[in-house]
Design a protein around this motif. Structure first.
Motif, PDB file in Angstrom:
ATOM      1  N   GLY A  30       0.733  -1.161  -0.043  1.00 11.76           N
ATOM      2  CA  GLY A  30       0.151  -0.020   0.293  1.00 11.76           C
ATOM      3  C   GLY A  30       0.848   1.269   0.108  1.00 11.76           C
ATOM      4  N   VAL A  31       0.179   2.410   0.467  1.00 15.99           N
ATOM      5  CA  VAL A  31       1.050   3.557   0.395  1.00 15.99           C
ATOM      6  C   VAL A  31       0.939   3.986   1.854  1.00 15.99           C
ATOM      7  CG1 VAL A  31       0.810   6.157  -0.525  1.00 15.99           C
ATOM      8  CG2 VAL A  31       0.276   4.347  -1.974  1.00 15.99           C
ATOM      9  N   MET A  32       2.147   4.592   2.206  1.00 11.88           N
ATOM     10  CA  MET A  32       2.529   5.322   3.448  1.00 11.88           C
ATOM     11  C   MET A  32       2.718   6.666   3.259  1.00 11.88           C
ATOM     12  SD  MET A  32       5.265   4.564   6.544  1.00 11.88           S
ATOM     13  CE  MET A  32       6.618   5.653   5.910  1.00 11.88           C
ATOM     14  N   LEU A  33       2.076   7.684   4.095  1.00 12.26           N
ATOM     15  CA  LEU A  33       2.119   9.224   3.916  1.00 12.26           C
ATOM     16  C   LEU A  33       3.267   9.643   4.811  1.00 12.26           C
ATOM     17  CD1 LEU A  33      -1.613  10.354   3.786  1.00 12.26           C
ATOM     18  CD2 LEU A  33      -0.058   9.667   1.873  1.00 12.26           C
ATOM     19  N   HIS A  34       4.131  10.216   4.208  1.00 10.91           N
ATOM     20  CA  HIS A  34       5.321  10.749   4.836  1.00 10.91           C
ATOM     21  C   HIS A  34       5.454  12.125   4.533  1.00 10.91           C
ATOM     22  CE1 HIS A  34       8.905  10.687   7.434  1.00 10.91           C
ATOM     23  NE2 HIS A  34       9.638  11.238   6.395  1.00 10.91           N
ATOM     24  N   ARG A  35       5.425  13.140   5.495  1.00 10.08           N
ATOM     25  CA  ARG A  35       5.748  14.494   5.345  1.00 10.08           C
ATOM     26  C   ARG A  35       5.011  14.980   3.787  1.00 10.08           C
ATOM     27  NH1 ARG A  35      11.826  15.835   7.015  1.00 10.08           N
ATOM     28  NH2 ARG A  35      11.307  15.359   9.360  1.00 10.08           N
ATOM     29  N   GLU A  36       3.610  14.477   3.802  1.00 11.78           N
ATOM     30  CA  GLU A  36       2.716  14.754   2.508  1.00 11.78           C
ATOM     31  C   GLU A  36       3.422  14.267   1.260  1.00 11.78           C
ATOM     32  OE1 GLU A  36       2.412  19.015   2.375  1.00 11.78           O
ATOM     33  OE2 GLU A  36       1.273  19.034   4.026  1.00 11.78           O
ATOM     34  N   GLN A  37       4.280  12.978   1.286  1.00  9.74           N
ATOM     35  CA  GLN A  37       4.623  12.399   0.317  1.00  9.74           C
ATOM     36  C   GLN A  37       4.033  11.019   0.044  1.00  9.74           C
ATOM     37  OE1 GLN A  37       8.900  12.713   0.155  1.00  9.74           O
ATOM     38  NE2 GLN A  37       8.862  14.905  -1.013  1.00  9.74           N
ATOM     39  N   LYS A  38       3.920  10.353  -0.816  1.00  9.14           N
ATOM     40  CA  LYS A  38       3.289   9.061  -1.000  1.00  9.14           C
ATOM     41  C   LYS A  38       4.488   8.239  -1.076  1.00  9.14           C
ATOM     42  CE  LYS A  38      -1.447  10.252  -2.776  1.00  9.14           C
ATOM     43  NZ  LYS A  38      -2.414  10.084  -3.558  1.00  9.14           N
ATOM     44  N   ILE A  39       4.605   7.238  -0.227  1.00  8.65           N
ATOM     45  CA  ILE A  39       5.781   5.965  -0.459  1.00  8.65           C
ATOM     46  C   ILE A  39       5.051   4.860  -0.797  1.00  8.65           C
ATOM     47  CG2 ILE A  39       7.464   4.952   0.592  1.00  8.65           C
ATOM     48  CD1 ILE A  39       7.892   7.532   2.360  1.00  8.65           C
ATOM     49  N   ASN A  40       5.618   4.224  -1.727  1.00 11.90           N
ATOM     50  CA  ASN A  40       4.705   2.831  -2.163  1.00 11.90           C
ATOM     51  C   ASN A  40       5.507   1.731  -1.478  1.00 11.90           C
ATOM     52  OD1 ASN A  40       3.080   4.089  -4.202  1.00 11.90           O
ATOM     53  ND2 ASN A  40       4.870   3.876  -5.770  1.00 11.90           N
ATOM     54  N   VAL A  41       5.025   0.930  -0.509  1.00 11.59           N
ATOM     55  CA  VAL A  41       5.304   0.098   0.279  1.00 11.59           C
ATOM     56  C   VAL A  41       5.488  -1.380  -0.265  1.00 11.59           C
ATOM     57  CG1 VAL A  41       5.704  -0.782   2.700  1.00 11.59           C
ATOM     58  CG2 VAL A  41       4.792   1.486   2.243  1.00 11.59           C
ATOM     59  N   VAL A  42       6.599  -1.843  -0.451  1.00 12.29           N
ATOM     60  CA  VAL A  42       7.048  -3.262  -1.055  1.00 12.29           C
ATOM     61  C   VAL A  42       6.945  -4.250   0.285  1.00 12.29           C
ATOM     62  CG1 VAL A  42       8.112  -4.819  -2.385  1.00 12.29           C
ATOM     63  CG2 VAL A  42       7.899  -2.497  -2.932  1.00 12.29           C
ATOM     64  N   ASP A  43       6.305  -5.142   0.224  1.00 15.38           N
ATOM     65  CA  ASP A  43       6.076  -6.359   0.893  1.00 15.38           C
ATOM     66  C   ASP A  43       7.563  -7.021   0.398  1.00 15.38           C
ATOM     67  OD1 ASP A  43       6.182  -8.863   2.459  1.00 15.38           O
ATOM     68  OD2 ASP A  43       3.859  -9.039   2.602  1.00 15.38           O
ATOM     69  N   THR A  44       8.534  -7.039   0.926  1.00 21.19           N
ATOM     70  CA  THR A  44      10.014  -7.618   0.363  1.00 21.19           C
ATOM     71  C   THR A  44       9.935  -8.852   0.501  1.00 21.19           C
ATOM     72  OG1 THR A  44      10.868  -5.436   1.294  1.00 21.19           O
ATOM     73  CG2 THR A  44      12.542  -7.073   0.208  1.00 21.19           C
ATOM     74  N   ALA A  45       9.576  -9.398   1.525  1.00 22.89           N
ATOM     75  CA  ALA A  45       9.431 -10.969   1.644  1.00 22.89           C
ATOM     76  C   ALA A  45       8.837 -11.764   0.350  1.00 22.89           C
ATOM     77  CB  ALA A  45       9.021 -11.487   2.944  1.00 22.89           C
ATOM     78  N   MET A  46       7.485 -11.086   0.177  1.00 20.81           N
ATOM     79  CA  MET A  46       6.679 -11.749  -0.710  1.00 20.81           C
ATOM     80  C   MET A  46       7.275 -11.282  -2.181  1.00 20.81           C
ATOM     81  SD  MET A  46       2.640 -10.869  -1.716  1.00 20.81           S
ATOM     82  CE  MET A  46       2.249 -11.445  -0.018  1.00 20.81           C
ATOM     83  N   TRP A  47       7.884 -10.167  -2.371  1.00 20.26           N
ATOM     84  CA  TRP A  47       8.427  -9.833  -3.738  1.00 20.26           C
ATOM     85  C   TRP A  47       9.760 -10.716  -3.795  1.00 20.26           C
ATOM     86  CZ3 TRP A  47      12.673  -8.173  -6.570  1.00 20.26           C
ATOM     87  CH2 TRP A  47      12.408  -7.782  -7.717  1.00 20.26           C
TER      88      TRP A  47
END
Length: 251
Positions: free
Chosen positions: A148-165
């Motif tokens: 999903g997306v994490m909001l950090h300082r009004e920026q959207k960060i795309n979060v990768v489930d690294t183990a699954m990837w």
């Protein structure tokens, strides 16, 4: 008997790093080194920083980050700006690895981190920063490895489930329950972040310590292996290209 067991485990891990098909090794307890690293972590590392400067510029404190709102994760609907830019994937898997190898100095700094017991390394010149993992809002219509997306300082960060990837064929409920994602390893200037269980340390590596990827490799994101340290070196540029195009590690 114990010595033979240790040798056997080392051989299994080396085979795993070569194939990325073995079961992950047990996760070590969180070390004081990781805590010190987090205290010194910076949100953004410049790709223009020289190798000598990298040893001085690694982090800004994140543990008490007041800019991340303590709210429930929103459900984020896809918008045009969320769609990845159209980027061309390098046709020759060796091209990016050689570019990274040529870009690095004879000795270079790398951040080591762990995901489900697997140690990964990112050269500091391609590291975008480190964040505490906070509330993640789901984004529908994305691959399963897209947390999903994490909001950090009004920026959207795309979060990768690294183990699954990295190891989708080994990802099951048991593995999922062992994960304890706490950090985001940012990839260059991109909006992509790899979820990580544990920060290990920053380590100085020599190019000679790396077994660089061969041209017939099917994993362009894998720059090479640091076998003496049981570690996989990530080619961040290729990984970004794959994520932008919605590709998993085996696609």
């Amino acid at each position: 008997m114990a010595e033979n067991s240790t040798v056997s485990q080392d051989e299994v891990m080396q085979d795993y790093l070569d194939s990325l098909l073995k079961e992950p090794a047990p996760v070590d307890p969180v070390s004081q080194t990781a805590a010190r690293l987090l205290e010194r972590a910076s949100e953004q590392l410049s790709n223009d920083v020289s190798g000598s400067q990298q040893e001085q510029v690694v982090v800004e404190a994140l543990a008490d980050d007041e800019d991340v709102a303590d709210v429930a994760a929103p459900v984020i609907e896809p918008t045009p700006e969320d769609e990845p830019a159209e980027l061309q994937i390098v046709s020759d898997p060796a091209t990016s690895a050689m570019a990274l190898k040529d870009q690095l100095e004879a000795s270079f700094q790398a951040l080591f981190f762990e995901v489900a017991g697997l140690t990964l390394a990112v050269p500091l010149i391609t590291l975008g920063g480190i964040h505490n993992l906070d509330k993640v809002g789901p984004l529908f219509g994305k691959p399963a490895w897209f947390k999903g997306v994490m909001l950090h300082r009004e920026q959207k960060i795309n979060v990768v489930d690294t183990a699954m990837w990295v190891m989708p064929e080994k990802y099951d409920q048991n593995l999922s329950e062992t994960l304890n994602y706490q950090y985001l390893i940012m990839l260059g200037d991109s909006p992509w972040g790899l979820a990580s269980d544990k920060l290990v340390n920053t380590v100085t590596l020599s190019k000679d310590e790396v077994k660089w990827r061969e041209s017939n490799s099917k994993r362009p994101w894998l720059a090479g292996m640091v076998k003496e340290r049981m570690c996989a070196l990530v080619d961040v540029n290729q990984l970004i290209l794959m994520l932008n195009n919605g590709l998993g590690s085996q696609d």
